[in-house]
Write a protein that holds these residues in place. Structure first.
Motif, mmCIF file in Angstrom:
data_model
loop_
_atom_site.group_PDB
_atom_site.id
_atom_site.type_symbol
_atom_site.label_atom_id
_atom_site.label_comp_id
_atom_site.label_asym_id
_atom_site.label_seq_id
_atom_site.Cartn_x
_atom_site.Cartn_y
_atom_site.Cartn_z
ATOM 1 N N SER A 14 0.832 -1.213 0.000
ATOM 2 C CA SER A 14 0.000 0.000 0.000
ATOM 3 C C SER A 14 0.862 1.256 0.000
ATOM 4 N N ALA A 25 -3.918 7.227 3.024
ATOM 5 C CA ALA A 25 -5.237 6.595 3.120
ATOM 6 C C ALA A 25 -5.202 5.141 2.655
ATOM 7 N N ASP A 26 -4.425 4.858 1.622
ATOM 8 C CA ASP A 26 -4.328 3.491 1.092
ATOM 9 C C ASP A 26 -3.765 2.539 2.156
ATOM 10 N N GLN A 76 -6.284 2.102 5.099
ATOM 11 C CA GLN A 76 -7.367 1.176 4.732
ATOM 12 C C GLN A 76 -6.884 -0.273 4.812
ATOM 13 N N SER A 79 -8.384 -2.984 7.436
ATOM 14 C CA SER A 79 -8.948 -4.218 6.870
ATOM 15 C C SER A 79 -8.257 -5.448 7.460
#
Length: 192
Positions: free
Chosen positions: A125, A129-130, A133, A137
């Motif tokens: 990632s 934000a990536d 997330q 997750s």
């Protein structure tokens, strides 16, 4: 000779294990011990060889791989991995629904795939934000589900071993042997 349910219930777990083994052997369902032992040693040797071979390979990769790499077939890689995960989760659900023993390896493999998915999602990632997330997750969904999928079958295997008199109640999962005591004549039932 016929044993009543009461006579079987009165047997100790060790006596039930011995009776079970004798019944299986009488039906010819157990391959010769020499064959099983040869296969076991061959597989252990192969596994150790692979583990040892991976050590220098991992060191080599750590020293030679670039920090940045443009990957070909990026979409096919991730979609293919997710398809494999969907197939394994579906197989696990079906096996669990039908109460089939194949749920042990499918659930375990599904859990391992989820751990790998979480690892690669987080590690590949982009910062920001990536990455956030991917971490959320992993922590909220992938890793807890992986824990359930890995631990559940292990507990169920232990329960089956206890239920069928192969081990004493309270035996830890990592102490449950493969139920073929004729291969280990010098061993008693596993310690807790």
């Amino acid at each position: 000779m016929s044993l009543s349910d009461e006579e079987i219930a009165a047997m100790s777990p060790a006596e039930r294990r011995e009776l079970t083994l004798r019944l299986v052997q009488a039906r010819g369902l157990v391959p010769p011990s020499r064959t099983l032992e040869r296969i076991r040693k061959w597989r252990i040797g192969l596994t150790l060889l692979c583990a040892v071979a991976l050590i220098p390979w991992t060191v080599y990769l750590a020293n030679t791989l670039p920090n940045h790499y443009e990957a070909r077939h990026w979409v096919a890689t991730w979609v293919g991995f997710d398809i494999a995960l969907v197939v394994m989760l579906t197989a696990t659900a079906i096996a669990g629904w039908r109460r089939l023993q194949v749920v042990f390896p499918t659930a375990f493999a599904s859990g391992v795939l989820l751990v790998c998915d979480a690892w690669f999602d987080v590690m590949t990632s982009q910062p920001g934000a990536d990455l956030m997330q991917a971490v959320i997750s992993a922590l909220l969904f992938e890793l807890p589900l992986a824990l359930v999928l890995i631990a559940g079958p292990l507990r169920l295997m232990r329960y089956v071993a206890i239920r069928h008199g192969m081990v004493e109640p309270g035996t830890r999962m990592w102490r449950v042997p493969i139920p073929m005591p004729e291969l280990w004549p010098d061993r008693e039932s596993p310690r807790r």
